[in-house]
Design a protein around this motif. Structure first.
Motif, PDB file in Angstrom:
ATOM      1  N   ASN A  40       4.935   2.180  -1.289  1.00  0.00           N
ATOM      2  CA  ASN A  40       5.839   2.641  -0.244  1.00  0.00           C
ATOM      3  C   ASN A  40       5.948   1.697   0.938  1.00  0.00           C
ATOM      4  O   ASN A  40       6.956   1.687   1.616  1.00  0.00           O
ATOM      5  N   TRP A  41       4.910   0.904   1.196  1.00  0.00           N
ATOM      6  CA  TRP A  41       4.894   0.071   2.404  1.00  0.00           C
ATOM      7  C   TRP A  41       4.441  -1.352   2.108  1.00  0.00           C
ATOM      8  O   TRP A  41       3.434  -1.570   1.438  1.00  0.00           O
ATOM      9  N   ARG A  84       0.847  -1.189   0.000  1.00  0.00           N
ATOM     10  CA  ARG A  84       0.000   0.000   0.000  1.00  0.00           C
ATOM     11  C   ARG A  84       0.884   1.241   0.000  1.00  0.00           C
ATOM     12  O   ARG A  84       2.047   1.179   0.373  1.00  0.00           O
ATOM     13  N   GLY A  85       0.312   2.352  -0.362  1.00  0.00           N
ATOM     14  CA  GLY A  85       1.042   3.602  -0.441  1.00  0.00           C
ATOM     15  C   GLY A  85       1.220   4.304   0.893  1.00  0.00           C
ATOM     16  O   GLY A  85       1.781   5.392   0.943  1.00  0.00           O
ATOM     17  N   ARG A  86       0.746   3.704   1.957  1.00  0.00           N
ATOM     18  CA  ARG A  86       0.865   4.323   3.279  1.00  0.00           C
ATOM     19  C   ARG A  86       1.000   3.232   4.324  1.00  0.00           C
ATOM     20  O   ARG A  86       0.749   2.066   4.060  1.00  0.00           O
ATOM     21  N   ARG A  87       1.385   3.640   5.509  1.00  0.00           N
ATOM     22  CA  ARG A  87       1.442   2.706   6.634  1.00  0.00           C
ATOM     23  C   ARG A  87       0.008   2.387   7.069  1.00  0.00           C
ATOM     24  O   ARG A  87      -0.889   3.207   6.905  1.00  0.00           O
ATOM     25  N   PRO A  88      -0.213   1.209   7.646  1.00  0.00           N
ATOM     26  CA  PRO A  88      -1.550   0.914   8.184  1.00  0.00           C
ATOM     27  C   PRO A  88      -1.782   1.710   9.465  1.00  0.00           C
ATOM     28  O   PRO A  88      -0.827   2.201  10.078  1.00  0.00           O
ATOM     29  N   PRO A  89      -3.028   1.825   9.895  1.00  0.00           N
ATOM     30  CA  PRO A  89      -3.286   2.493  11.172  1.00  0.00           C
ATOM     31  C   PRO A  89      -2.521   1.783  12.290  1.00  0.00           C
ATOM     32  O   PRO A  89      -2.560   0.551  12.387  1.00  0.00           O
ATOM     33  N   TRP A 147       2.966  -4.491   3.968  1.00  0.00           N
ATOM     34  CA  TRP A 147       2.287  -4.862   5.209  1.00  0.00           C
ATOM     35  C   TRP A 147       2.396  -6.375   5.361  1.00  0.00           C
ATOM     36  O   TRP A 147       1.739  -7.127   4.621  1.00  0.00           O
ATOM     37  N   GLY A 200     -10.458   0.921   1.746  1.00  0.00           N
ATOM     38  CA  GLY A 200      -9.826   1.087   3.052  1.00  0.00           C
ATOM     39  C   GLY A 200     -10.254  -0.024   3.999  1.00  0.00           C
ATOM     40  O   GLY A 200     -10.756  -1.067   3.586  1.00  0.00           O
TER      41      GLY A 200
END
Length: 177
Positions: free
Chosen positions: A146-147, A30-35, A149, A168
């Motif tokens: 970027n990330w 994913r393009g961001r870190r998870p919560p 998981w 999401g």
């Protein structure tokens, strides 16, 4: 007596969702870190409603077999036999067309269903994950995802219960007997 358990779910397109379920895809990118609150928690992996495209599956097979292009972050020994079956199922004639009624139905992936649960691990930089699978530092995919998981302690659900997904993270209610 039955009870319900609510957990966060993540929709992933096929064949990627099933590749997670069979332990061939150790990272979801994913393009961001998870919560942060979800790291270390069990989540549901939902196969989206989109049917995989034969050309996409064939491209994965070709890259795993030849090492050409950017290598997918897949465990080839597990992924290749599975992807070959998926490709055959996507390109096979309908059971009642060429061979007549009674011929075996082609292999099909579950869609709009929860295929497994997994513990969401501590995320890693996507290029670090890629290097585990042969990416070079000059890969054309650097920065694309970027990330990574980590999908840990994966538990397939058979049969895969139907579920409607969402973008999401969303809540899925598992009913246990």
């Amino acid at each position: 007596m039955s009870h319900s358990l609510v957990m966060k779910a993540l929709t992933v397109w096929q064949p990627w969702a099933s590749l997670i379920a069979i332990l061939a895809k150790p990272y979801e990118f994913r393009g961001r870190r998870p919560p942060p609150a979800l790291i270390g928690q069990r989540i549901a992996i939902h196969a989206g409603a989109r049917k995989p495209r034969p050309a996409e599956v064939k491209d994965l097979i070709d890259r795993l077999e030849t090492g050409g292009g950017t290598p997918p972050c897949l465990v080839a020994d597990i992924a290749l036999p599975f992807l070959r079956r998926v490709y055959e199922g996507l390109t096979a004639p309908a059971p009642d067309s060429l061979f007549g009624e009674g011929s075996p139905a082609p292999f099909a992936l579950p869609l709009s269903a929860i295929v497994c649960t997994a513990v969401l691990g501590e995320p890693k930089a996507g290029d670090a994950c890629g290097r585990e699978f042969g990416w070079s530092n000059d890969s054309d995919r650097d920065g694309t995802f970027n990330w990574g998981w980590p999908m840990q302690d994966v538990r397939p659900l058979v049969p895969a219960p139907p579920a409607r997904g969402a973008q999401g993270f969303w809540n899925w209610q598992e009913t246990a007997a």
